[in-house]
Design a protein around this motif. Structure first.
Motif, PDB file in Angstrom:
ATOM      1  N   LYS A 172     -26.579 -40.529  40.858  1.00  0.00           N
ATOM      2  CA  LYS A 172     -27.555 -41.088  40.090  1.00  0.00           C
ATOM      3  C   LYS A 172     -27.567 -41.104  39.260  1.00  0.00           C
ATOM      4  O   LYS A 172     -26.778 -42.557  38.315  1.00  0.00           O
ATOM      5  CB  LYS A 172     -29.520 -40.085  40.037  1.00  0.00           C
ATOM      6  CG  LYS A 172     -30.047 -40.645  40.893  1.00  0.00           C
ATOM      7  CD  LYS A 172     -31.164 -40.244  40.903  1.00  0.00           C
ATOM      8  CE  LYS A 172     -32.467 -40.597  42.339  1.00  0.00           C
ATOM      9  NZ  LYS A 172     -33.931 -39.894  41.732  1.00  0.00           N
ATOM     10  N   ASP A 173     -26.871 -39.988  38.420  1.00  0.00           N
ATOM     11  CA  ASP A 173     -25.734 -40.548  37.326  1.00  0.00           C
ATOM     12  C   ASP A 173     -24.661 -40.850  38.024  1.00  0.00           C
ATOM     13  O   ASP A 173     -23.981 -41.735  36.488  1.00  0.00           O
ATOM     14  CB  ASP A 173     -25.095 -39.164  37.047  1.00  0.00           C
ATOM     15  CG  ASP A 173     -25.798 -37.764  36.633  1.00  0.00           C
ATOM     16  OD1 ASP A 173     -26.716 -38.193  36.027  1.00  0.00           O
ATOM     17  OD2 ASP A 173     -25.629 -37.027  35.785  1.00  0.00           O
ATOM     18  N   THR A 174     -23.773 -41.234  38.535  1.00  0.00           N
ATOM     19  CA  THR A 174     -22.419 -42.217  39.170  1.00  0.00           C
ATOM     20  C   THR A 174     -22.852 -43.743  38.735  1.00  0.00           C
ATOM     21  O   THR A 174     -22.480 -44.189  38.873  1.00  0.00           O
ATOM     22  CB  THR A 174     -21.669 -41.393  40.185  1.00  0.00           C
ATOM     23  OG1 THR A 174     -21.821 -39.996  39.676  1.00  0.00           O
ATOM     24  CG2 THR A 174     -20.977 -42.151  40.205  1.00  0.00           C
ATOM     25  N   LEU A 175     -24.057 -44.003  39.443  1.00  0.00           N
ATOM     26  CA  LEU A 175     -25.077 -45.324  39.232  1.00  0.00           C
ATOM     27  C   LEU A 175     -25.016 -45.865  38.425  1.00  0.00           C
ATOM     28  O   LEU A 175     -24.459 -46.602  37.731  1.00  0.00           O
ATOM     29  CB  LEU A 175     -25.687 -45.565  40.543  1.00  0.00           C
ATOM     30  CG  LEU A 175     -25.916 -45.585  42.098  1.00  0.00           C
ATOM     31  CD1 LEU A 175     -27.117 -44.831  42.779  1.00  0.00           C
ATOM     32  CD2 LEU A 175     -25.521 -46.451  42.446  1.00  0.00           C
ATOM     33  N   ALA A 176     -25.647 -45.105  37.336  1.00  0.00           N
ATOM     34  CA  ALA A 176     -25.813 -45.002  35.968  1.00  0.00           C
ATOM     35  C   ALA A 176     -24.721 -45.720  35.420  1.00  0.00           C
ATOM     36  O   ALA A 176     -25.087 -46.785  34.490  1.00  0.00           O
ATOM     37  CB  ALA A 176     -26.952 -44.047  35.088  1.00  0.00           C
ATOM     38  N   GLU A 177     -23.549 -45.006  35.400  1.00  0.00           N
ATOM     39  CA  GLU A 177     -22.957 -45.335  34.766  1.00  0.00           C
ATOM     40  C   GLU A 177     -21.250 -46.785  35.443  1.00  0.00           C
ATOM     41  O   GLU A 177     -20.798 -47.489  34.424  1.00  0.00           O
ATOM     42  CB  GLU A 177     -21.381 -44.179  34.958  1.00  0.00           C
ATOM     43  CG  GLU A 177     -21.862 -42.710  34.803  1.00  0.00           C
ATOM     44  CD  GLU A 177     -20.563 -41.802  35.026  1.00  0.00           C
ATOM     45  OE1 GLU A 177     -19.517 -41.639  35.784  1.00  0.00           O
ATOM     46  OE2 GLU A 177     -20.744 -40.792  34.712  1.00  0.00           O
ATOM     47  N   GLN A 178     -22.231 -47.055  36.194  1.00  0.00           N
ATOM     48  CA  GLN A 178     -22.106 -48.340  36.763  1.00  0.00           C
ATOM     49  C   GLN A 178     -22.674 -49.373  36.117  1.00  0.00           C
ATOM     50  O   GLN A 178     -23.630 -49.617  35.994  1.00  0.00           O
ATOM     51  CB  GLN A 178     -22.200 -48.787  38.127  1.00  0.00           C
ATOM     52  CG  GLN A 178     -22.037 -47.540  38.871  1.00  0.00           C
ATOM     53  CD  GLN A 178     -20.338 -47.010  38.988  1.00  0.00           C
ATOM     54  OE1 GLN A 178     -19.216 -48.357  38.932  1.00  0.00           O
ATOM     55  NE2 GLN A 178     -19.640 -46.400  38.753  1.00  0.00           N
ATOM     56  N   ASP A 179     -21.781 -50.857  36.139  1.00  0.00           N
ATOM     57  CA  ASP A 179     -22.419 -52.121  35.757  1.00  0.00           C
ATOM     58  C   ASP A 179     -22.904 -52.773  36.160  1.00  0.00           C
ATOM     59  O   ASP A 179     -23.014 -54.277  36.126  1.00  0.00           O
ATOM     60  CB  ASP A 179     -21.008 -52.593  34.610  1.00  0.00           C
ATOM     61  CG  ASP A 179     -20.468 -52.317  33.642  1.00  0.00           C
ATOM     62  OD1 ASP A 179     -21.171 -51.534  32.908  1.00  0.00           O
ATOM     63  OD2 ASP A 179     -19.189 -52.559  33.449  1.00  0.00           O
ATOM     64  N   ASN A 180     -23.177 -52.659  37.470  1.00  0.00           N
ATOM     65  CA  ASN A 180     -23.834 -53.059  38.977  1.00  0.00           C
ATOM     66  C   ASN A 180     -25.157 -52.518  38.461  1.00  0.00           C
ATOM     67  O   ASN A 180     -25.227 -51.728  38.896  1.00  0.00           O
ATOM     68  CB  ASN A 180     -22.818 -53.480  40.669  1.00  0.00           C
ATOM     69  CG  ASN A 180     -23.508 -55.023  40.637  1.00  0.00           C
ATOM     70  OD1 ASN A 180     -25.209 -54.461  40.884  1.00  0.00           O
ATOM     71  ND2 ASN A 180     -22.706 -54.769  42.047  1.00  0.00           N
ATOM     72  N   PRO A 181     -26.220 -53.296  38.778  1.00  0.00           N
ATOM     73  CA  PRO A 181     -27.367 -52.410  38.690  1.00  0.00           C
ATOM     74  C   PRO A 181     -28.046 -53.077  39.873  1.00  0.00           C
ATOM     75  O   PRO A 181     -29.399 -52.227  40.720  1.00  0.00           O
ATOM     76  CB  PRO A 181     -28.915 -53.684  37.851  1.00  0.00           C
ATOM     77  CG  PRO A 181     -27.910 -54.697  37.506  1.00  0.00           C
ATOM     78  CD  PRO A 181     -27.035 -54.354  37.696  1.00  0.00           C
ATOM     79  N   ASN A 182     -27.326 -53.367  41.126  1.00  0.00           N
ATOM     80  CA  ASN A 182     -27.881 -54.159  42.196  1.00  0.00           C
ATOM     81  C   ASN A 182     -27.254 -52.769  43.745  1.00  0.00           C
ATOM     82  O   ASN A 182     -27.528 -53.431  44.669  1.00  0.00           O
ATOM     83  CB  ASN A 182     -27.682 -55.067  42.673  1.00  0.00           C
ATOM     84  CG  ASN A 182     -28.250 -56.214  41.923  1.00  0.00           C
ATOM     85  OD1 ASN A 182     -29.649 -56.484  42.263  1.00  0.00           O
ATOM     86  ND2 ASN A 182     -27.421 -57.492  40.973  1.00  0.00           N
ATOM     87  N   LEU A 183     -27.128 -51.880  43.067  1.00  0.00           N
ATOM     88  CA  LEU A 183     -25.795 -51.282  44.428  1.00  0.00           C
ATOM     89  C   LEU A 183     -26.701 -49.675  44.434  1.00  0.00           C
ATOM     90  O   LEU A 183     -28.017 -49.524  43.516  1.00  0.00           O
ATOM     91  CB  LEU A 183     -25.121 -50.299  43.029  1.00  0.00           C
ATOM     92  CG  LEU A 183     -23.418 -51.006  42.317  1.00  0.00           C
ATOM     93  CD1 LEU A 183     -22.660 -49.940  41.765  1.00  0.00           C
ATOM     94  CD2 LEU A 183     -22.605 -51.674  43.921  1.00  0.00           C
ATOM     95  N   PHE A 184     -26.524 -49.431  45.323  1.00  0.00           N
ATOM     96  CA  PHE A 184     -27.214 -48.518  46.760  1.00  0.00           C
ATOM     97  C   PHE A 184     -26.387 -47.616  47.012  1.00  0.00           C
ATOM     98  O   PHE A 184     -25.321 -48.099  46.802  1.00  0.00           O
ATOM     99  CB  PHE A 184     -28.490 -49.466  47.237  1.00  0.00           C
ATOM    100  CG  PHE A 184     -27.993 -50.143  48.297  1.00  0.00           C
ATOM    101  CD1 PHE A 184     -26.880 -50.087  49.535  1.00  0.00           C
ATOM    102  CD2 PHE A 184     -27.622 -51.663  47.834  1.00  0.00           C
ATOM    103  CE1 PHE A 184     -26.522 -50.667  50.166  1.00  0.00           C
ATOM    104  CE2 PHE A 184     -27.305 -52.866  48.503  1.00  0.00           C
ATOM    105  CZ  PHE A 184     -26.488 -52.793  50.094  1.00  0.00           C
ATOM    106  N   LEU A 185     -26.678 -46.957  47.894  1.00  0.00           N
ATOM    107  CA  LEU A 185     -26.170 -45.878  48.633  1.00  0.00           C
ATOM    108  C   LEU A 185     -25.777 -46.729  50.078  1.00  0.00           C
ATOM    109  O   LEU A 185     -26.579 -46.400  50.643  1.00  0.00           O
ATOM    110  CB  LEU A 185     -26.232 -44.361  48.607  1.00  0.00           C
ATOM    111  CG  LEU A 185     -25.694 -43.092  48.556  1.00  0.00           C
ATOM    112  CD1 LEU A 185     -24.714 -42.746  48.479  1.00  0.00           C
ATOM    113  CD2 LEU A 185     -26.348 -42.265  49.322  1.00  0.00           C
TER     114      LEU A 185
END
Length: 118
Positions: A13-26
């Motif tokens: 979740k921390d890594t996802l929050a650092e990305q500029d794409n809110p549509n990302l998933f694992l």
């Protein structure tokens, strides 16, 4: 079902929050190859397919191709800190053996594509 420990969830979740794409998933998957015949694939994605199965694990969207689910059902993902390094670890109840690196596994009824270990 896929199980993800709280430490792995926090890291993802921390890594996802650092990305500029809110549509990302694992996205989790399996590729032929690796020391034992199959290797794990784990990364972020924003492209969906009709072949995908979606699940939510503690607020994290996880996607698995339906052809890979038989290899990954019951998978447990953890994150372990170790001195100056750390990383994700995977426990797979479907595997009968795994490589020392933990990134490759062997299935009882499928050979995969074993490769020489580096």
């Amino acid at each position: 079902m896929i199980n993800i420990s709280s430490s792995a969830l926090d890291r993802l979740k921390d890594t996802l929050a650092e990305q500029d794409n809110p549509n990302l998933f694992l996205r989790l998957g399996v590729n032929p190859g690796g020391c034992s015949g199959f290797s794990y694939a784990m990364g972020f994605d924003d492209q969906e397919s009709d072949q995908d199965i979606f699940m939510e694990v503690s607020g994290l969207k996880v996607v698995v191709d339906k052809n890979d689910l038989r290899y990954l059902n019951g998978l447990e993902i953890d994150f372990e800190e170790s001195g100056m390094s750390g990383g994700f670890t995977i426990e797979n109840p479907n595997a009968i053996a795994s490589c020392g690196c933990g990134q490759s596994f062997k299935m009882r009824d499928e050979e995969g594509r074993p490769e020489v270990c580096d």
